[in-house]
Design a protein around this motif. Structure first.
Motif, short mmCIF file in Angstrom:
data_model
loop_
_atom_site.label_atom_id
_atom_site.label_comp_id
_atom_site.label_asym_id
_atom_site.label_seq_id
_atom_site.Cartn_x
_atom_site.Cartn_y
_atom_site.Cartn_z
N PRO A 39 24.09 45.65 19.17
CA PRO A 39 24.93 46.18 20.26
C PRO A 39 24.84 45.27 21.49
N LEU A 40 25.99 44.79 21.98
CA LEU A 40 26.03 43.84 23.09
C LEU A 40 25.37 44.38 24.36
N PRO A 41 25.63 45.63 24.79
CA PRO A 41 24.98 46.09 26.03
C PRO A 41 23.45 46.05 25.94
N LEU A 42 22.91 46.44 24.80
CA LEU A 42 21.46 46.43 24.62
C LEU A 42 20.93 45.00 24.61
N LEU A 43 21.60 44.12 23.88
CA LEU A 43 21.16 42.72 23.83
C LEU A 43 21.23 42.08 25.21
N SER A 44 22.26 42.38 25.97
CA SER A 44 22.40 41.82 27.32
C SER A 44 21.21 42.20 28.18
N LYS A 45 20.77 43.45 28.10
CA LYS A 45 19.61 43.90 28.88
C LYS A 45 18.34 43.17 28.43
N ILE A 46 18.19 42.99 27.14
CA ILE A 46 17.02 42.30 26.60
C ILE A 46 17.00 40.85 27.07
N LEU A 47 18.15 40.18 27.00
CA LEU A 47 18.24 38.78 27.42
C LEU A 47 17.98 38.64 28.92
N GLN A 48 18.45 39.58 29.71
CA GLN A 48 18.19 39.55 31.15
C GLN A 48 16.69 39.70 31.42
N LYS A 49 16.04 40.60 30.70
CA LYS A 49 14.60 40.80 30.86
C LYS A 49 13.84 39.54 30.48
N LEU A 50 14.24 38.90 29.38
CA LEU A 50 13.58 37.67 28.96
C LEU A 50 13.85 36.52 29.94
N SER A 51 15.01 36.53 30.57
CA SER A 51 15.32 35.52 31.60
C SER A 51 14.42 35.72 32.82
N LYS A 52 14.31 36.96 33.27
CA LYS A 52 13.46 37.25 34.43
C LYS A 52 12.01 36.90 34.17
N ALA A 53 11.58 37.02 32.92
CA ALA A 53 10.19 36.71 32.56
C ALA A 53 9.98 35.21 32.35
N GLY A 54 11.05 34.41 32.42
CA GLY A 54 10.91 32.96 32.32
C GLY A 54 11.02 32.37 30.93
N PHE A 55 11.44 33.16 29.94
CA PHE A 55 11.59 32.64 28.59
C PHE A 55 12.97 32.00 28.36
N LEU A 56 13.95 32.46 29.11
CA LEU A 56 15.33 31.98 28.97
C LEU A 56 15.86 31.49 30.29
#
Length: 152
Positions: A39-56
């Protein structure tokens, strides 16, 4: 039951996708979601979290999307799971408080502690790079991180 959440699973799938496709540049959340039936909305939240944590790294614009911020050999499964789900506990004995009403008489606490530490050690030694490799015996990718035609 010790089980990854869907969020952690989706995060690992997305990072594997980015590691495998890094030569192409960035990948959009929509591309990853469509490829794996996430699901795109869920994946978007996950990717944002990983970006904030410095992985992406997030790249804006027409050809924007996500890229790994570090090499896939530097990112562990444990880091991703902890970032998305928080600490991993096999049983309540191993929470930060480490107390239960049976602690004094428990006969399995020590063996379970060793299992718990073994799981953490294993996850800390598995990198995104390793998850992205093809398995030598069959030449096939790891089944749980491959694109599927059906929903996960």
């Amino acid at each position: 039951m010790l089980k990854l959440t869907k969020k952690a699973d989706y995060g690992l799938i997305a990072l594997k996708h980015l590691a495998v496709n890094h030569a192409r540049g960035s990948s959009s959340a929509k591309e990853i979601a469509d490829t794996y039936g996430i699901p795109l909305p869920l994946l978007s939240k996950i990717l944002q979290k990983l970006s904030k944590a410095g992985f992406l790294r997030s790249e804006h614009g027409t050809n924007g999307g996500y890229k790994l911020a570090r090499g896939p050999e530097e990112i562990t499964a444990l880091e991703i799971i902890k970032t998305i789900d928080g600490p991993i506990f096999l049983t309540s004995c191993f929470t930060e408080h480490g107390f239960c009403t049976h602690s004094e008489r428990c006969s399995v606490r020590e063996p379970l502690r060793r299992v718990h530490e073994g799981i953490l050690r294993l996850l800390s030694n598995i990198t995104i790079s390793e998850l992205s490799r093809k398995m030598p015996e069959t030449g096939a990718s790891m089944n749980w991180l491959r694109p599927t035609q059906s929903k996960l």
